[in-house]
Design a protein around this motif. Structure first.
Motif, PDB file in Angstrom:
ATOM      1  N   PHE A 129       0.820  -1.206   0.000  1.00  0.00           N
ATOM      2  CA  PHE A 129       0.000   0.000   0.000  1.00  0.00           C
ATOM      3  C   PHE A 129       0.856   1.259   0.000  1.00  0.00           C
ATOM      4  O   PHE A 129       0.652   2.175  -0.807  1.00  0.00           O
ATOM      5  N   LEU A 130       1.825   1.325   0.902  1.00  0.00           N
ATOM      6  CA  LEU A 130       2.672   2.516   0.991  1.00  0.00           C
ATOM      7  C   LEU A 130       3.514   2.703  -0.271  1.00  0.00           C
ATOM      8  O   LEU A 130       3.759   3.826  -0.701  1.00  0.00           O
ATOM      9  N   GLY A 131       3.937   1.617  -0.869  1.00  0.00           N
ATOM     10  CA  GLY A 131       4.721   1.713  -2.088  1.00  0.00           C
ATOM     11  C   GLY A 131       3.934   2.294  -3.239  1.00  0.00           C
ATOM     12  O   GLY A 131       4.458   3.079  -4.025  1.00  0.00           O
ATOM     13  N   HIS A 132       2.672   1.940  -3.336  1.00  0.00           N
ATOM     14  CA  HIS A 132       1.875   2.462  -4.435  1.00  0.00           C
ATOM     15  C   HIS A 132       1.327   3.858  -4.150  1.00  0.00           C
ATOM     16  O   HIS A 132       1.063   4.603  -5.088  1.00  0.00           O
ATOM     17  N   VAL A 133       1.170   4.196  -2.903  1.00  0.00           N
ATOM     18  CA  VAL A 133       0.685   5.536  -2.564  1.00  0.00           C
ATOM     19  C   VAL A 133       1.800   6.567  -2.720  1.00  0.00           C
ATOM     20  O   VAL A 133       1.583   7.648  -3.252  1.00  0.00           O
ATOM     21  N   SER A 134       2.994   6.233  -2.275  1.00  0.00           N
ATOM     22  CA  SER A 134       4.064   7.225  -2.281  1.00  0.00           C
ATOM     23  C   SER A 134       4.791   7.308  -3.621  1.00  0.00           C
ATOM     24  O   SER A 134       5.371   8.339  -3.938  1.00  0.00           O
ATOM     25  N   LEU A 187       8.534   2.078  -4.960  1.00  0.00           N
ATOM     26  CA  LEU A 187       8.063   1.084  -5.915  1.00  0.00           C
ATOM     27  C   LEU A 187       7.799   1.701  -7.274  1.00  0.00           C
ATOM     28  O   LEU A 187       7.696   0.987  -8.261  1.00  0.00           O
ATOM     29  N   GLY A 188       7.659   2.988  -7.325  1.00  0.00           N
ATOM     30  CA  GLY A 188       7.437   3.646  -8.600  1.00  0.00           C
ATOM     31  C   GLY A 188       6.086   3.276  -9.199  1.00  0.00           C
ATOM     32  O   GLY A 188       5.130   2.983  -8.505  1.00  0.00           O
ATOM     33  N   ALA A 189       6.038   3.242 -10.499  1.00  0.00           N
ATOM     34  CA  ALA A 189       4.789   2.960 -11.199  1.00  0.00           C
ATOM     35  C   ALA A 189       4.727   1.506 -11.647  1.00  0.00           C
ATOM     36  O   ALA A 189       4.163   1.176 -12.671  1.00  0.00           O
ATOM     37  N   LEU A 190       5.357   0.617 -10.905  1.00  0.00           N
ATOM     38  CA  LEU A 190       5.352  -0.797 -11.256  1.00  0.00           C
ATOM     39  C   LEU A 190       3.968  -1.389 -11.055  1.00  0.00           C
ATOM     40  O   LEU A 190       3.234  -0.989 -10.166  1.00  0.00           O
TER      41      LEU A 190
END
Length: 55
Positions: free
Chosen positions: A41-46, A50-53
């Motif tokens: 969740f945090l990777g996709h929110v920030s 994780l970027g736009a993977l």
């Protein structure tokens, strides 16, 4: 990624049902699954680590 989280939770529940003596292992699996969900969740929110993977 969601499939891995679902699989971990399923294994934890099945362990609690069929092997109650392995309850501590089941709780540890559930905590790892929760941590994966938070990371996802945090990777996709920030979008920073994780970027736009598309996981």
């Amino acid at each position: 990624m969601e499939f891995i989280e679902f699989l971990l939770l399923t294994v934890a529940v099945l362990l609690m049902i069929f092997k109650p003596e392995k309850e501590k292992l089941a709780w540890n699996i559930m905590i790892v699954s929760w941590l994966l969900m938070v990371f996802h969740f945090l990777g996709h929110v920030s979008h920073t680590f994780l970027g736009a993977l598309n996981l």
